[in-house]
Design a protein around this motif. Structure first.
Motif, PDB file in Angstrom:
ATOM      1  N   ARG A  12      37.851  52.360  23.001  1.00 38.27           N
ATOM      2  CA  ARG A  12      37.818  52.175  24.462  1.00 38.27           C
ATOM      3  C   ARG A  12      36.551  51.464  24.909  1.00 38.27           C
ATOM      4  NH1 ARG A  12      40.019  58.046  26.647  1.00 38.27           N
ATOM      5  NH2 ARG A  12      42.224  57.726  26.036  1.00 38.27           N
ATOM      6  N   LEU A  13      35.427  51.828  24.276  1.00 34.83           N
ATOM      7  CA  LEU A  13      34.143  51.204  24.617  1.00 34.83           C
ATOM      8  C   LEU A  13      34.167  49.707  24.306  1.00 34.83           C
ATOM      9  CD1 LEU A  13      31.237  51.575  25.607  1.00 34.83           C
ATOM     10  CD2 LEU A  13      30.588  52.076  23.237  1.00 34.83           C
ATOM     11  N   ILE A  14      34.747  49.374  23.150  1.00 38.14           N
ATOM     12  CA  ILE A  14      34.841  47.959  22.760  1.00 38.14           C
ATOM     13  C   ILE A  14      35.711  47.179  23.747  1.00 38.14           C
ATOM     14  CG2 ILE A  14      35.763  46.416  20.979  1.00 38.14           C
ATOM     15  CD1 ILE A  14      34.913  48.602  18.901  1.00 38.14           C
ATOM     16  N   SER A  22      34.400  44.243  26.138  1.00 36.57           N
ATOM     17  CA  SER A  22      35.022  42.914  26.034  1.00 36.57           C
ATOM     18  C   SER A  22      35.484  42.410  27.390  1.00 36.57           C
ATOM     19  CB  SER A  22      36.211  42.979  25.051  1.00 36.57           C
ATOM     20  OG  SER A  22      35.793  43.357  23.772  1.00 36.57           O
ATOM     21  N   LEU A  23      36.134  43.301  28.145  1.00 37.98           N
ATOM     22  CA  LEU A  23      36.614  42.919  29.484  1.00 37.98           C
ATOM     23  C   LEU A  23      35.443  42.540  30.392  1.00 37.98           C
ATOM     24  CD1 LEU A  23      39.428  45.576  30.109  1.00 37.98           C
ATOM     25  CD2 LEU A  23      39.717  43.105  29.773  1.00 37.98           C
ATOM     26  N   SER A  24      34.356  43.307  30.297  1.00 42.50           N
ATOM     27  CA  SER A  24      33.182  43.022  31.126  1.00 42.50           C
ATOM     28  C   SER A  24      32.601  41.662  30.792  1.00 42.50           C
ATOM     29  CB  SER A  24      32.113  44.108  30.916  1.00 42.50           C
ATOM     30  OG  SER A  24      32.590  45.358  31.321  1.00 42.50           O
ATOM     31  N   VAL A  78      32.286  38.425  33.262  1.00 44.67           N
ATOM     32  CA  VAL A  78      31.006  37.745  33.496  1.00 44.67           C
ATOM     33  C   VAL A  78      31.117  36.268  33.165  1.00 44.67           C
ATOM     34  CG1 VAL A  78      28.615  37.558  32.701  1.00 44.67           C
ATOM     35  CG2 VAL A  78      29.598  39.809  33.184  1.00 44.67           C
ATOM     36  N   ILE A  79      31.756  35.968  32.012  1.00 45.76           N
ATOM     37  CA  ILE A  79      31.927  34.568  31.625  1.00 45.76           C
ATOM     38  C   ILE A  79      32.754  33.807  32.665  1.00 45.76           C
ATOM     39  CG2 ILE A  79      33.029  33.060  29.914  1.00 45.76           C
ATOM     40  CD1 ILE A  79      32.261  35.184  27.784  1.00 45.76           C
ATOM     41  N   ALA A  80      33.818  34.462  33.175  1.00 42.08           N
ATOM     42  CA  ALA A  80      34.677  33.831  34.192  1.00 42.08           C
ATOM     43  C   ALA A  80      33.889  33.523  35.460  1.00 42.08           C
ATOM     44  CB  ALA A  80      35.871  34.726  34.495  1.00 42.08           C
TER      45      ALA A  80
END
Length: 286
Positions: free
Chosen positions: A11-13, A17-19, A23-25
């Protein structure tokens, strides 16, 4: 216990990853916006909206007024031509009076055609006077058909037009010719008609009449003006003196006829041609 740890790390990964993706978006979006200069475009759009200062607003208002004057004057000047040379138009308001016949005689002696704006109330002016002025070749224009109660005449556009109709119809009835020229009592813009003068002018123009003010005035409206004052005032030439519309009053002043002799002589001596006002004369207006 081991299985719980594995689930937690998974879940942490995923969350991490989503975060990172978010941020990249955001960074990509910011980069694209800056690259396309969209912020500046919005700023430029704001800059293109002018800030209107008081001075600019006043200039715009003045411009609109001048444009309106131009339109009005164009409408009444479709068939108007300028006269060459120096021309003077003698005009007499408020008659008739005990002086009218003598004024007519003086004009005849000097072979001069003038313009009469009679008070056409039957109590003021007889048919015979209007007819004699007309038959002698003078212009007869609309002024008023009342006792000069300006508050009443200019109390509304409707009241002014009722007065106009009476005077217009009387002149037509007596002379057999529809009048084409007019003078507003007190001039086209005065303290009594300030609220309505534009509407009044529109009404007159729509009926095909040309209205005239003046650029020389004997200042003899009181009926008590001295001969000397009349002569001085009626010969005080404007800056553009090739065309003079002289306002005098046929109000029974004992000095009028003597002053008129000297006024006529002045304009003769200075090379002026005497003419009457017609709808073909370019008007002088306030």
């Amino acid at each position: 216990m081991k299985e719980k740890s594995v689930v937690f790390y998974k879940r942490l990964i995923i969350f991490t990853s989503l975060s990172i993706i978010i941020v990249i978006a955001c960074l990509l979006a910011f980069f694209v916006i800056n690259k396309l200069n969209l912020w500046d475009r919005e700023s430029m759009a704001e800059k293109t909206v002018p800030v209107v200062s008081k001075t600019t607003a006043q200039e715009a208002t003045t411009s609109a007024i001048e444009e309106e004057k131009f339109i009005t004057k164009t409408a009444i000047s479709d068939k108007i031509t300028e006269n060459d040379g120096k021309v003077v138009y003698l005009t007499f308001d408020d008659g008739s009076s005990e002086n009218t016949l003598q004024i007519l005689d003086l004009l005849k002696e000097n072979n001069i055609k003038a313009t009469f704006f009679f008070n056409t109330s039957e109590n003021q002016t007889a048919d015979s006077i209007i007819k004699e002025a007309y038959d002698n070749g003078h212009a007869v224009g609309v002024l008023t058909s009342t006792d000069y109660n300006y508050d009443a005449i200019y109390s509304s556009v409707r009241n002014y037009m009722k007065d106009f109709d009476k005077s217009y119809n009387r002149i037509y009835q007596v002379t057999g010719e529809k009048p084409e020229i007019l003078r507003f009592p007190g001039g086209s813009i005065n303290e009594y008609n300030k609220a309505d003068y534009k509407s009044l002018i529109e009404q007159i123009v729509s009926r095909g009449l040309v209205y005239f003010d003046w650029n020389v005035c004997a200042d003899d409206g009181s009926g008590k003006t001295s001969k000397e004052s009349m002569v001085i005032n009626a010969t005080k030439l404007p800056s553009k003196a090739d065309k003079c519309i002289v306002l005098m009053h046929d109000n029974g002043n004992d000095n009028t006829c003597q002053a008129l002799k000297e006024i006529i002589q002045f304009y003769k001596d200075n090379g002026y041609d005497f003419q009457k006002l017609t709808a073909d004369v370019k008007p002088i207006t306030f």
